[in-house]
Design an enzyme around this catalytic site. Structure first.
Site, PDB file in Angstrom:
ATOM      1  N   LYS A  98       0.544   7.196  -1.107  1.00 17.40           N
ATOM      2  CA  LYS A  98      -0.322   8.095  -1.865  1.00 17.40           C
ATOM      3  C   LYS A  98      -1.049   7.312  -2.965  1.00 17.40           C
ATOM      4  O   LYS A  98      -0.550   6.295  -3.452  1.00 17.40           O
ATOM      5  CB  LYS A  98       0.502   9.221  -2.502  1.00 17.40           C
ATOM      6  CG  LYS A  98       1.071  10.221  -1.502  1.00 17.40           C
ATOM      7  CD  LYS A  98       1.870  11.291  -2.236  1.00 17.40           C
ATOM      8  CE  LYS A  98       2.506  12.274  -1.271  1.00 17.40           C
ATOM      9  NZ  LYS A  98       3.332  13.290  -1.978  1.00 17.40           N
ATOM     10  N   ASP A 169      -6.167  10.125  12.332  1.00 17.49           N
ATOM     11  CA  ASP A 169      -5.381   8.912  12.120  1.00 17.49           C
ATOM     12  C   ASP A 169      -5.919   7.768  12.971  1.00 17.49           C
ATOM     13  O   ASP A 169      -6.033   6.629  12.501  1.00 17.49           O
ATOM     14  CB  ASP A 169      -3.915   9.162  12.472  1.00 17.49           C
ATOM     15  CG  ASP A 169      -3.170   9.901  11.380  1.00 17.49           C
ATOM     16  OD1 ASP A 169      -2.875   9.287  10.350  1.00 17.49           O
ATOM     17  OD2 ASP A 169      -2.877  11.097  11.568  1.00 17.49           O
TER      18      ASP A 169
END
Length: 386
Positions: A98, A169
């Protein structure tokens, strides 16, 4: 034969799919890839299943071949020391933590560039490291929804549908692979590395291509057309006497030939259908007429006729049919390997076909920490230090 990226070393701190898919491609091309996980193995896909083979997840196997594996505690001083020693001799470091995590770990670009000014530092996040969404977690399904992809997938009856694989992805992994190689190429001129900030959201929106362009030009919100094409007609699935097939007519000459094999030559001269823009405008008139003709014969019959007349077409194959397709097997798109835990495994091969530096499978997807001792010894460190 050596791979195209034989002398490139990749330090891979990523997990799940986008990052590992990128580094697998780089590994297929010959790069040395070291996959870094927490002790015990922290890539979530190791536990995503079934299916498992001797406890090894099929999902994990799909994106982690041609890598070595080391396990380190990145929160420990010794783990930091090992990472920094690896960075010193690496060309690329990639992570998909993150936003802000690498900074908190003391592994931000500025810190690592001080150690190795030539390092190419690739960050993959859900929404990027800037902007109001930068701290939001990003998962493929959410990105497909937010990016508009789901709004144009499915039809008016089904409602929005996601693509059957984690396509954002995959797209981001491919963009990362392109970006990394671009940065490495630029480095040969400048001698300097740089940071790449990639996001699933940006990558997904870029994949709107012509549908996005249609909106930006015309201002009309695109509809979900199911298996139809927004700009080309006929370009969709049709029912046949015994199944379904795809017809992809890309120009007016192909449409004329299609009308001939359907024994409806008059359709090609009909003012409503003469050109592709005409056919797009008259889609609702044309498609039922074509469907009525297609349903009279088998899929095999229409495929043969289309092939004879150079009309693009194809059957809708199931995955077992794909795995046994002679074209794919001739091109080595399925490869066998031996895994120390899973045993004999079969994987999808690389689509990259090089004439001199072939992409190939040199290493099985590693067990967690399989190469920790060897790598630490090369750094002058020991397992107990970490």
């Amino acid at each position: 034969m050596a791979g195209a990226l034989e002398n490139i070393k990749i330090l891979d701190l990523s997990r799940v799919l986008a990052g590992p898919y990128c580094t697998m491609i780089l590994g297929d091309l010959g790069a040395e890839v070291i996959k870094v996980e927490a002790p015990g193995g922290s890539d979530e896909t190791r536990k995503w299943g079934p299916p498992f083979q001797n406890g090894v997840s099929a999902y994990y196997l799909c994106a982690n071949r041609n890598k070595k594996s080391i396990t380190l505690d990145l929160k420990s001083e010794k783990g930091h020391e090992a990472i920094k020693e690896l960075v010193r001799e690496s060309d690329v470091i990639i992570n998909n933590f993150k936003t802000g995590t690498m900074q908190r770990l003391g592994l931000d670009y500025e810190t690592l560039a001080d150690i190795n000014p030539g390092i190419v530092y690739c960050s993959i996040t859900g929404f990027g490291e800037t902007g109001p969404y930068k701290d939001m977690p990003g998962y493929d399904f959410i990105i497909q929804a937010m990016s508009g992809l789901m709004s144009i997938t499915g039809d008016s009856e089904s409602g929005p549908k996601k693509v059957g694989v984690a396509i954002t992805d995959i797209l981001t992994g491919l963009y990362a692979c392109i970006g990394i190689q671009g940065a490495l190429l630029e480095r040969t001129q400048s001698g300097k590395g740089q940071k790449l900030d990639l996001s699933l959201y940006d990558s997904a929106v870029s994949a709107l291509v012509n549908v996005g362009s249609n909106y930006l030009m015309a201002g009309k919100i695109p509809e979900a057309l199911g298996n139809q094409h927004a700009n080309i007609v006929p370009y969709q699935t049709f029912d046949t006497k015994d199944g379904q097939m795809v017809i992809a007519v890309g120009n007016d000459h192909q449409f004329q030939r299609l009308c001939n094999i359907l024994e409806k030559p008059e359709y090609a001269s009909d003012e409503r259908f003469r050109t592709n823009p005409d056919r797009v405008a008259s889609r609702d008139d044309l498609i039922p007429l074509l469907q009525k003709a297609f349903v009279t014969k088998s899929t095999a019959y229409w495929q043969e006729k289309c092939h004879e007349n150079n009309i693009p077409c194809g059957p809708i194959q199931t995955i077992d049919e794909v795995a046994n397709d002679p074209q794919l097997n001739e091109r080595n798109m399925f490869v066998d390997a031996s895994h120390p835990t899973a045993g004999d495994i079969r994987m999808i091969g690389s689509p990259l076909k090089f004439s001199r530096t072939p992409a190939n499978v040199r290493r099985h997807p590693p067990d967690a920490g399989e190469h920790t001792n060897d790598i630490l010894e090369q750094l002058g460190l020991t397992q107990s230090n970490n």
